[in-house]
Design a protein around this motif. Structure first.
Motif, PDB file in Angstrom:
ATOM      1  N   TRP A 100       0.855  -1.189   0.000  1.00 37.70           N
ATOM      2  CA  TRP A 100       0.000   0.000   0.000  1.00 37.70           C
ATOM      3  C   TRP A 100       0.892   1.240   0.000  1.00 37.70           C
ATOM      4  O   TRP A 100       2.088   1.155   0.230  1.00 37.70           O
ATOM      5  CB  TRP A 100      -0.888   0.013   1.246  1.00 37.70           C
ATOM      6  N   CYS A 157      -3.563   4.216   0.541  1.00 35.24           N
ATOM      7  CA  CYS A 157      -4.101   3.931  -0.783  1.00 35.24           C
ATOM      8  C   CYS A 157      -3.549   2.603  -1.285  1.00 35.24           C
ATOM      9  O   CYS A 157      -2.363   2.329  -1.181  1.00 35.24           O
ATOM     10  CB  CYS A 157      -3.717   5.041  -1.756  1.00 35.24           C
ATOM     11  N   SER A 158      -4.446   1.813  -1.821  1.00 39.21           N
ATOM     12  CA  SER A 158      -4.069   0.615  -2.550  1.00 39.21           C
ATOM     13  C   SER A 158      -4.560   0.848  -3.965  1.00 39.21           C
ATOM     14  O   SER A 158      -5.767   0.900  -4.212  1.00 39.21           O
ATOM     15  CB  SER A 158      -4.735  -0.628  -1.957  1.00 39.21           C
ATOM     16  N   SER A 159      -3.640   1.002  -4.891  1.00 39.12           N
ATOM     17  CA  SER A 159      -4.031   1.333  -6.265  1.00 39.12           C
ATOM     18  C   SER A 159      -4.961   0.285  -6.871  1.00 39.12           C
ATOM     19  O   SER A 159      -5.867   0.619  -7.631  1.00 39.12           O
ATOM     20  CB  SER A 159      -2.797   1.528  -7.142  1.00 39.12           C
ATOM     21  N   LYS A 160      -4.769  -0.996  -6.504  1.00 37.23           N
ATOM     22  CA  LYS A 160      -5.628  -2.025  -7.101  1.00 37.23           C
ATOM     23  C   LYS A 160      -7.075  -1.851  -6.662  1.00 37.23           C
ATOM     24  O   LYS A 160      -7.989  -2.070  -7.443  1.00 37.23           O
ATOM     25  CB  LYS A 160      -5.111  -3.432  -6.793  1.00 37.23           C
ATOM     26  N   TYR A 161      -7.307  -1.441  -5.422  1.00 37.14           N
ATOM     27  CA  TYR A 161      -8.677  -1.239  -4.952  1.00 37.14           C
ATOM     28  C   TYR A 161      -9.243   0.098  -5.407  1.00 37.14           C
ATOM     29  O   TYR A 161     -10.390   0.188  -5.824  1.00 37.14           O
ATOM     30  CB  TYR A 161      -8.757  -1.368  -3.437  1.00 37.14           C
ATOM     31  N   ALA A 211     -10.397  -4.338   0.817  1.00 40.49           N
ATOM     32  CA  ALA A 211      -9.480  -3.304   1.315  1.00 40.49           C
ATOM     33  C   ALA A 211      -9.480  -3.275   2.842  1.00 40.49           C
ATOM     34  O   ALA A 211      -8.422  -3.161   3.477  1.00 40.49           O
ATOM     35  CB  ALA A 211      -9.863  -1.938   0.744  1.00 40.49           C
ATOM     36  N   GLU A 249      -7.409  -6.174   4.270  1.00 40.52           N
ATOM     37  CA  GLU A 249      -5.968  -5.930   4.188  1.00 40.52           C
ATOM     38  C   GLU A 249      -5.532  -4.866   5.185  1.00 40.52           C
ATOM     39  O   GLU A 249      -4.460  -4.980   5.788  1.00 40.52           O
ATOM     40  CB  GLU A 249      -5.562  -5.526   2.772  1.00 40.52           C
ATOM     41  N   THR A 250      -6.343  -3.836   5.354  1.00 38.77           N
ATOM     42  CA  THR A 250      -6.025  -2.779   6.314  1.00 38.77           C
ATOM     43  C   THR A 250      -5.964  -3.353   7.728  1.00 38.77           C
ATOM     44  O   THR A 250      -5.064  -3.021   8.508  1.00 38.77           O
ATOM     45  CB  THR A 250      -7.069  -1.647   6.247  1.00 38.77           C
TER      46      THR A 250
END
Length: 157
Positions: free
Chosen positions: A56, A84-88, A144, A147-148
């Motif tokens: 992330w 931020c996770s670009s994939k999400y 998301a 993962e967070t």
């Protein structure tokens, strides 16, 4: 008094009690707070490392103690991180109708001290907040959030 009228009064009373309960519980349902097993500075350091290791990005951070001090206010240590996770993010932002949740992005995590001397980690209860949206928003926000939570799990008791 007719059975119908008694039933209606009972239903209205039940709804009122449910509304009061939900209204009182809403803040605790919407936000999640956990105590860190580290000091404030260690929590920030471990958190930033875990974010990077999870792939992330920290899109921004705000040292609210420093900002408020500049305006003449004295508060205990608090930093707010924008993750931020670009994939999400891309899954949601590429779709027109789903962009409505962009004010909730990036994910925000606060790390702060309280007057008890302990450090805490707080975030929005994304799994709960995502459900009413359904569809892609719910699916993506659930992933998301999972993962967070894995990131945060490393720093809480």
């Amino acid at each position: 008094m007719s059975k119908l009228l008694i039933g209606v009064i009972g239903a209205v009373a039940g709804l009122l009690i449910a509304f009061i309960f939900i209204y009182q519980a809403a803040p605790e349902l919407m936000m999640v707070e956990d105590e860190s097993k580290y000091s404030f500075d260690e929590t920030v350091e471990v958190f930033e490392e875990e974010v990077r290791e999870a792939g992330w990005s920290i899109a921004g951070s705000h040292d609210m103690q420093e900002i408020l001090e500049g305006h003449g206010h004295d508060v205990i240590s608090i930093k707010i991180f924008e993750l931020c996770s670009s994939k999400y993010s891309a899954e949601i932002l590429k779709l027109d109708d789903e962009r409505i949740v962009s004010p909730l992005m990036p994910c925000r995590i606060s790390i702060y001290e309280k007057s008890d001397g302990n450090t805490y980690v707080t975030r929005m209860n994304s799994t709960l907040m995502a459900r009413p949206f359904g569809g892609v928003i719910n699916e993506v926000m659930q992933k998301a959030a999972e993962e967070t939570e894995e990131i945060i799990e490393k720093i809480i008791k």
